[in-house]
Design a protein around this motif. Structure first.
Motif, PDB file in Angstrom:
ATOM      1  N   ALA A 113      33.223 -34.387 -30.289  1.00 15.80           N
ATOM      2  CA  ALA A 113      32.667 -33.530 -29.230  1.00 15.80           C
ATOM      3  C   ALA A 113      31.218 -33.903 -28.942  1.00 15.80           C
ATOM      4  O   ALA A 113      30.793 -33.930 -27.773  1.00 15.80           O
ATOM      5  N   VAL A 114      30.445 -34.193 -29.965  1.00 14.03           N
ATOM      6  CA  VAL A 114      29.043 -34.587 -29.774  1.00 14.03           C
ATOM      7  C   VAL A 114      28.977 -35.888 -28.985  1.00 14.03           C
ATOM      8  O   VAL A 114      28.177 -36.026 -28.044  1.00 14.03           O
ATOM      9  N   LYS A 115      29.828 -36.832 -29.348  1.00 13.06           N
ATOM     10  CA  LYS A 115      29.835 -38.111 -28.631  1.00 13.06           C
ATOM     11  C   LYS A 115      30.251 -37.934 -27.174  1.00 13.06           C
ATOM     12  O   LYS A 115      29.700 -38.586 -26.278  1.00 13.06           O
ATOM     13  N   ALA A 116      31.228 -37.051 -26.926  1.00 14.57           N
ATOM     14  CA  ALA A 116      31.748 -36.883 -25.566  1.00 14.57           C
ATOM     15  C   ALA A 116      30.807 -36.093 -24.671  1.00 14.57           C
ATOM     16  O   ALA A 116      30.704 -36.372 -23.470  1.00 14.57           O
ATOM     17  N   LEU A 117      30.112 -35.102 -25.232  1.00 15.25           N
ATOM     18  CA  LEU A 117      29.331 -34.178 -24.413  1.00 15.25           C
ATOM     19  C   LEU A 117      27.850 -34.546 -24.284  1.00 15.25           C
ATOM     20  O   LEU A 117      27.198 -34.153 -23.316  1.00 15.25           O
ATOM     21  N   SER A 118      27.310 -35.256 -25.254  1.00 15.59           N
ATOM     22  CA  SER A 118      25.871 -35.549 -25.241  1.00 15.59           C
ATOM     23  C   SER A 118      25.404 -36.327 -24.018  1.00 15.59           C
ATOM     24  O   SER A 118      24.346 -36.017 -23.460  1.00 15.59           O
ATOM     25  N   PRO A 119      26.154 -37.343 -23.547  1.00 17.02           N
ATOM     26  CA  PRO A 119      25.650 -38.099 -22.386  1.00 17.02           C
ATOM     27  C   PRO A 119      25.434 -37.228 -21.151  1.00 17.02           C
ATOM     28  O   PRO A 119      24.494 -37.471 -20.387  1.00 17.02           O
TER      29      PRO A 119
END
Length: 360
Positions: free
Chosen positions: A147-153
Motif C-alpha cells: 500500500a505504501v508503494k502504491a499510494l506514496s507517488p
C-alpha cells in the motif's frame, strides 16, 4: 428381461445423481473462480496491494452502536478526499493498518483514524493535518508495504504511520480478507490452492481467542516472541530511507497481553505453567529492534494495560477495538507525536530533503 431392467434402475439413478452432483460442483467451482476470491464486504482485488476497500464506496454495515456507513475516497481510503496538488500549508500523513485501525464497526469519527488528525492539528497550528488512512480487514505487513508503494507517488506524504496489531500481525495471514486466521497447512493447504469451492466451504484455522498464537508469548531459550515481523520492519525501513520518507511505528497489543487472567487461562488450557507465558515478550523484542534501527515508535501496551481493568478496550473476540480503545489509541499516538516533536522534525526534514523518489 424385465427383471434385469428393474435391477439396473437403482444403478442408473445413482449414476444420474452422481453426474448431476459432479456437474453442480464443477459449476460452483467455475462460478467461484470467475467471481474472484471471497473478500470482506466493501473489498475488491486491487493492483499492487492485492485487495483493499473499493474506491468511492458507500456501504452500510452493522456496527457496535448501530448501523455504520463505510465510505471511501477515490483512492479507496476511509478518509476525506485528498486535495491535489497538496497545499503548502498541509502536512500529509499516510497511515496504514488492518481491521484494528480501520474500525469498520464504528462510525469514522469514532475511530482512531478519524480522531487523530484533529488531535495532532491542535499542537501544530497553523499547519493543517491531512491524514489518509489505508486499511482493510485481514491486511498484514505484505499489504502495508504494498500500500505504501502504491499510494506514496500520488499522495506524496510527509510522514508514514504504520499501525501494527500484535493480535494478528505476528502470525502469517490465512485466506485473503480473513481476520484472526492462521495459514492453512498440509492437505488443507493443497486443496485450498486447487479448489475455490474448498476454500469457501472450509474456513482457514483460527487463532486463539484474543490472539496471537501461544508460541509468540512463550518464554524459551530460543524464542523472542516474533516471527518474520523484524524482516518486514527492516524491509520497510530500508525502503523509506531510500525514499527519504520519515515513518513511525505504532504497536497495538493483543487483548491477551493486557489481561493477566486471560493469559493464565491460556497457559492452563495448553498444559503450560503460567510463568511460561509472558505478555510483554513481543514488545520487548520490538523495543530492541526499534533501538537498533533508530525508529520512532509508539508502544500502546503500557497504556492499554493501565486501562484494561476499568474499560473494555476491545470488542468480543479481541480482533477489533471498542470506541474507548480507538480513543486511547488516538490520544497515545498524538501524545507521543507532541512529546517528541515528530511533526516538527518531519517538517524540518522536508525543508532540507530533495524531491522524494518513489518507494522502491
Amino acid at each position: 428381461m424385465t427383471r434385469e431392467r428393474r435391477s439396473n434402475r437403482p444403478r442408473r439413478r445413482a449414476l444420474i445423481a452422481g453426474i448431476l452432483l459432479a456437474t453442480l460442483l464443477i459449476c460452483a467451482e467455475i462460478g467461484l473462480r470467475l467471481s474472484g476470491p471471497s473478500l470482506p464486504p466493501g473489498c475488491a482485488p486491487r493492483p499492487v496491494i492485492g485487495y483493499g476497500l473499493q474506491p468511492g464506496l458507500n456501504l452500510s454495515l452493522a456496527g457496535v452502536n448501530g448501523p455504520v456507513t463505510l465510505a471511501t475516497n477515490r483512492l479507496g481510503l476511509r478518509s476525506p478526499e485528498p486535495v491535489e496538488p497538496k497545499p503548502d500549508d498541509t502536512f500529509r500523513i499516510l497511515a496504514v493498518g488492518d481491521e484494528m485501525w480501520l474500525g469498520s464497526d464504528h462510525a469514522y469519527h469514532e475511530t482512531a483514524a478519524g480522531m487523530l488528525g484533529g488531535l495532532l492539528a491542535e499542537s501544530v497550528k497553523p499547519v493543517k493535518i491531512d491524514l489518509q488512512s489505508a486499511s482493510a480487514p485481514g491486511w498484514g505487513w505484505p499489504n502495508y508495504l504494498s500500500a505504501v508503494k502504491a499510494l506514496s507517488p500520488e499522495l506524496k506524504p510527509d510522514l508514514l504511520l504504520v499501525v501494527t496489531s500484535l493480535a494478528t500481525d505476528l502470525d502469517p495471514g490465512g485466506d485473503a480478507g480473513s481476520i484472526g486466521a492462521r495459514p492453512r497447512q498440509g492437505l488443507d493447504a493443497k486443496l485450498a490452492k486447487l479448489s475455490a469451492l474448498w476454500t469457501a466451504l472450509s474456513p482457514a484455522p483460527g487463532l486463539p481467542d484474543g490472539g496471537p498464537a501461544t508460541v509468540h508469548l512463550q518464554t524459551s531459550d530460543s524464542g523472542d516472541g516474533l516471527t518474520d515481523l523484524p524482516e518486514w520492519i527492516t524491509q520497510l525501513d530500508r525502503a523509506c530511507r531510500v525514499a527519504r520518507l520519515p515513518w513511525v511505528l505504532a504497536v497495538i497489543p493483543a487483548q491477551i497481553q493486557t489481561d493477566p487472567d486471560r493469559l493464565k487461562r491460556r497457559a492452563l488450557a495448553e498444559g503450560l505453567s503460567p510463568d511460561r507465558l509472558d505478555g510483554a515478550l513481543p514488545n520487548r523484542t520490538l523495543h530492541m529492534l526499534v533501538r537498533r534501527h533508530r525508529l520512532m515508535a509508539v508502544d500502546l501496551l503500557p497504556s492499554f494495560r493501565r486501562l484494561a481493568d476499568r474499560f473494555e478496550l476491545y470488542t468480543p473476540g479481541g480482533w477489533t477495538l471498542s470506541e474507548i480503545g480507538h480513543l486511547t489509541l488516538a490520544k497515545e499516538i498524538a501524545a507521543v507525536f507532541e512529546r517528541d516533536g515528530i511533526i516538527e522534525q518531519a517538517l524540518l526534514f522536508a525543508d532540507q530533503a530533495p524531491e522524494i523518489p518513489p518507494i522502491p
